[in-house]
Design an enzyme around this catalytic site. Sequence first.
Site, mmCIF file in Angstrom:
data_model
loop_
_atom_site.group_PDB
_atom_site.id
_atom_site.type_symbol
_atom_site.label_atom_id
_atom_site.label_comp_id
_atom_site.label_asym_id
_atom_site.label_seq_id
_atom_site.Cartn_x
_atom_site.Cartn_y
_atom_site.Cartn_z
ATOM 1 N N TYR A 113 10.835 55.036 -27.828
ATOM 2 C CA TYR A 113 9.390 54.834 -27.806
ATOM 3 C C TYR A 113 8.685 55.463 -28.995
ATOM 4 O O TYR A 113 7.641 54.971 -29.431
ATOM 5 C CB TYR A 113 8.809 55.313 -26.475
ATOM 6 C CG TYR A 113 9.030 54.291 -25.401
ATOM 7 C CD1 TYR A 113 8.142 53.252 -25.205
ATOM 8 C CD2 TYR A 113 10.186 54.328 -24.625
ATOM 9 C CE1 TYR A 113 8.366 52.283 -24.252
ATOM 10 C CE2 TYR A 113 10.425 53.358 -23.659
ATOM 11 C CZ TYR A 113 9.508 52.331 -23.469
ATOM 12 O OH TYR A 113 9.740 51.362 -22.539
ATOM 13 N N GLU A 141 -14.161 66.261 -40.438
ATOM 14 C CA GLU A 141 -12.888 65.712 -40.905
ATOM 15 C C GLU A 141 -12.884 64.185 -40.903
ATOM 16 O O GLU A 141 -11.831 63.554 -40.824
ATOM 17 C CB GLU A 141 -11.749 66.273 -40.059
ATOM 18 C CG GLU A 141 -11.606 67.786 -40.247
ATOM 19 C CD GLU A 141 -10.460 68.393 -39.484
ATOM 20 O OE1 GLU A 141 -9.735 69.197 -40.074
ATOM 21 O OE2 GLU A 141 -10.299 68.074 -38.292
#
Length: 212
Positions: free
Chosen positions: A120, A74
Amino acid sequence: MTTEANIRENIARLSKSLFDRGFSAGSAGNISAAVEDGLLITPTNSCLGFLDPGRISKLDKEGRHIAGDKPSKEVFLHRAFYETRPGTGAVVHLHSTFATALSCLSDLDPNDCVPPLTPYVVMRVGKVGLIRYLRPGDEGLGQLIRDLGGAYSAVLLANHGPVVAGKDLTSAVYAAEELEETAKLLVLTRGLPTTLLTPDQVTELLTVFANY
């Protein structure tokens, strides 16, 4: 200056940390980092918990395999981010449980599939795009990421898992961890009354922490 040897050691160290904490299982997941003359990436069918730094694959700038074991099948996912997002220094692809679970849901917004639940996730990940399903190893996934034109530092591959880019290896790993934790919160609160950050709050975070 960080040497290639240091980067190899850091890939192995951070990969083991992710594996030990359950962010990957078996031979799932792959991690890459840019070096001066190319790209380092974890080998195909390797376990993130047991990497030999010296055997991590190396590609030249044209994507040719020049050293180490055979690269992840990948690798095209990684190269798509390096090619479309200037400043990318590392890419992390995991099959982490909750981000993968999120990628299987049928009602995600493909342009923003991780809503601003916490500050966050806004600061470290930003908007997350959804890439439609193609089988693992299908290089068409790389083209789908290129088609985004560098608009996202993180995507979910439908029914597959997250891919996250960062300015360096540590930043990419931290962002992948933050995405997983946010996905966990989203799955746990699914169907419950939930308060998201407002557009003004998101803008404030992006302004204050622009260089975070």
